[in-house]
Design a protein around this motif. Structure first.
Motif, PDB file in Angstrom:
ATOM      1  N   GLY A 279       0.835  -1.193   0.000  1.00  0.00           N
ATOM      2  CA  GLY A 279       0.000   0.000   0.000  1.00  0.00           C
ATOM      3  C   GLY A 279       0.866   1.239   0.000  1.00  0.00           C
TER       4      GLY A 279
ATOM      5  N   SER B  82      -8.848   1.324 -11.112  1.00  0.00           N
ATOM      6  CA  SER B  82      -8.321   2.288 -10.148  1.00  0.00           C
ATOM      7  C   SER B  82      -9.445   3.258  -9.852  1.00  0.00           C
TER       8      SER B  82
ATOM      9  N   ASP C  64      -7.029   0.970  -3.283  1.00  0.00           N
ATOM     10  CA  ASP C  64      -5.704   1.010  -2.661  1.00  0.00           C
ATOM     11  C   ASP C  64      -5.845   1.660  -1.292  1.00  0.00           C
TER      12      ASP C  64
ATOM     13  N   ASN D  72      -3.267  -3.334  -4.387  1.00  0.00           N
ATOM     14  CA  ASN D  72      -2.394  -2.371  -5.027  1.00  0.00           C
ATOM     15  C   ASN D  72      -2.903  -2.041  -6.418  1.00  0.00           C
TER      16      ASN D  72
END
Lengths: 176, 262
Positions: B71, B176, B203, B218
Motif C-alpha cells: 500500500g 483504479s 488502494d 495495489n
C-alpha cells in the motif's frame, strides 16, 4: 544436574530432560491415557510433541516452506522487502524497463519504480539490463500546508550505482 | 455465492426479463418450452456457491508475487481503508491478503454471473500508464472500456447526451478508483446514483464506501494491474463459454441466442 546447567540447544535439553524422567518414573509408558492428563503427564506429553516437531523441522525445512499452506503472514515475513528493513541506503538490484532519452525507468521490486539519469559513459543500459541502486525512499510523499493527506509522486527515489556485472551475486536481490 | 439481492432486484425493475424471440428459428420449439429452458439456464448457476469455480483462478502466492499487498505510505491512508490493512511496516501500509482473497473471489463470482446473463461490463481506469492494457483487456473479452476523460452526464444524463433508450452498463469495473488528481472517480458516485453495481480495486488511499464489491489491493504496480486484468478477462470468458454450453445443452438453437436483458 550438571547436564541441566550446561548451555545446550533446546533439542538436546529436552531429550536429556525426558530421558532422565523416563528412568526415574515408570508411569509414563502406560499406553493410552485412562482419564484427563494432569500436571506432569501433560507437560511431558507436550515436551515429546515439541521434540518430535523440532526433529522433523530440522530434517525437512524445504518441504514445509515450499508447500501450498504458507500463510500470508509467513510469506510477508520471509519476503525480501521486509527482510531488507529501512529503505534508506539499501543497495538493491533493479531492472530497466523503459528508456526515455536520458531517463531510465528502473523497477526494483517495490511498489513503485524509480527514475534515474543515465550516467555519462553508460550507453549500454537498455530496457532489460540489470543495475545496482542505492535506495533513498520507496515512495516520495510529503504533507503540504493545508492538506489532509500526503501528496504522493507515485515514484521511488534511488541513486544509480552502475550496471550489475554478471556473476557478482550475493547482493540483496528483489524479485519481481 | 448468493449474489447481492439488492442489485438483482433493482436490475429487475429497470430491465425486465423478456422471453427470447424465436424469429428465424427453423425447429418447432414451443414458446412455453423455450421460457422453461431459459429459466433453468438462468437459475442453475444460482444454486451453487461457486458455480464458475473462480476460486481456482488465483492463489495467495499469485497475489503476493504480483505485489498486491503493498500500500501507500501512512500519511496517504484513507480512514475507511483501515479495516482492510494488515498493518504498517516502516510507514508503509500492508494490505491484508486474506481479506483480499475473499473480496476478490466475491467480485469475480459476481462478474461471472453478470457476464453469464449477457450483461454489459464497462472497465474504467483513469491511470494513463495502464490505459492501453485496460482497453485491450476489454476488447479481448468482448466488453467495453472507458479510460479517457469522464464527461459529467455520461451515466446520469445518458438519455439526452446519447439519445433516448440507451442501455447503460450492468456492471462497472474500476481498475483504479481515483482520477488524475487523486480524488474519487466520478463514475463511482454516478453508478451508485443509477443503481449500477461496481467492482473496484481500492488502494490504501481510496474511499471504498460507495463501491459494491471493493477489492483491497495495489493499483499502482504494473504486475498487480496485469493480474487483475487477466483474472477479469478469464472470468468473463469462462462465464460466456459456460452460457453457450448451457444453451446447447438445453436445446435452444443458435438463432434464438441474442443478448438478453435480465
Amino acid at each position: 544436574m550438571a547436564g541441566l546447567c550446561r548451555v545446550v540447544s533446546g533439542l538436546q535439553y529436552r531429550v536429556r530432560l525426558s530421558s532422565r524422567f523416563l528412568r526415574s518414573s515408570f508411569s509414563s509408558d502406560s499406553g493410552p491415557a485412562e482419564g484427563p492428563v494432569s500436571g506432569f503427564a501433560a507437560a511431558f506429553d507436550q515436551q515429546e510433541v515439541l521434540r518430535r516437531e523440532t526433529q522433523s523441522s530440522a530434517a525437512g525445512p524445504k518441504a514445509s516452506s515450499s508447500g501450498p499452506e504458507l500463510s500470508f503472514a509467513a510469506l510477508l515475513r520471509r519476503s525480501p522487502l521486509i527482510q531488507m528493513g529501512p529503505a534508506k541506503d539499501a543497495v538493491v538490484v533493479g531492472r530497466v524497463f523503459r528508456v526515455v532519452r536520458d531517463d531510465l525507468y528502473i523497477d526494483f521490486g517495490g511498489k513503485f519504480h524509480c527514475v534515474c539519469q543515465r550516467p555519462a559513459g553508460a550507453d549500454g543500459l537498455q530496457p532489460g539490463s540489470r543495475v545496482r541502486l542505492r535506495l533513498q525512499d520507496m515512495e516520495l510523499t510529503a504533507r503540504f500546508l493545508g492538506a489532509s493527506t500526503d501528496t504522493t509522486l507515485l515514484e521511488a527515489q534511488a541513486v544509480l550505482l552502475g550496471p550489475k556485472e554478471a556473476g557478482s551475486g550475493g547482493e540483496h536481490h528483489q524479485n519481481d | 455465492m448468493i449474489v447481492n439481492n439488492r442489485c438483482f432486484n433493482v436490475c429487475f425493475i429497470f430491465r425486465p426479463f423478456r422471453v427470447p424471440i424465436l424469429t428465424g428459428c427453423h425447429s418447432s420449439i414451443p414458446l412455453w418450452w423455450a421460457s422453461l429452458c431459459d429459466k433453468k439456464i438462468l437459475n442453475q448457476p444460482l444454486e451453487k456457491p461457486d458455480f464458475f469455480r473462480v476460486a481456482e483462478l488465483f492463489s495467495l502466492k499469485d497475489l503476493f508475487d504480483a505485489r498486491v499487498h503493498l500500500g501507500h505510505k501512512k500519511g496517504c491512508r484513507h480512514r475507511l481503508m483501515e479495516p482492510y490493512l494488515y498493518g504498517c511496516r516502516l510507514d508503509h501500509d500492508i494490505i491484508d491478503l486474506d481479506q483480499t482473497m475473499e473480496h476478490l473471489q466475491l467480485a469475480l463470482n459476481f462478474t461471472a454471473h453478470i457476464a453469464y446473463r449477457g450483461g454489459i461490463i464497462l472497465f474504467v481506469s483513469r491511470r494513463r500508464q495502464f490505459g492501453h492494457l485496460v482497453e485491450t483487456t476489454a476488447k479481448d473479452c468482448g466488453e467495453y472500456a472507458h479510460t479517457r476523460y469522464w464527461q459529467g452526464g455520461l451515466l446520469t444524463n445518458a438519455n439526452i447526451q446519447y439519445g433516448p433508450g440507451v442501455r447503460l452498463p450492468d456492471l462497472i469495473i474500476f481498475l483504479s478508483t481515483l482520477n488524475n488528481v487523486f480524488q474519487q472517480h466520478v463514475g463511482i458516485r454516478d453508478a451508485a446514483k443509477m443503481n449500477i453495481p461496481t467492482v473496484g480495486v481500492v488502494d490504501s488511499n481510496c474511499n471504498p464506501s460507495l463501491v459494491t464489491y471493493p477489492v483491497p489491493g495495489n493499483d499502482d504496480t504494473p504486475a498487480a494491474v496485469e493480474l487483475y486484468c487477466r483474472l477479469f478477462k478469464m472470468t468473463i470468458n469462462r462465464a460466456k463459454d459456460r452460457r453457450k454450453q448451457m444453451e446447447l445443452l438445453h436445446g435452444l438453437s443458435a438463432d434464438a441466442r441474442e443478448r438478453r436483458h435480465v
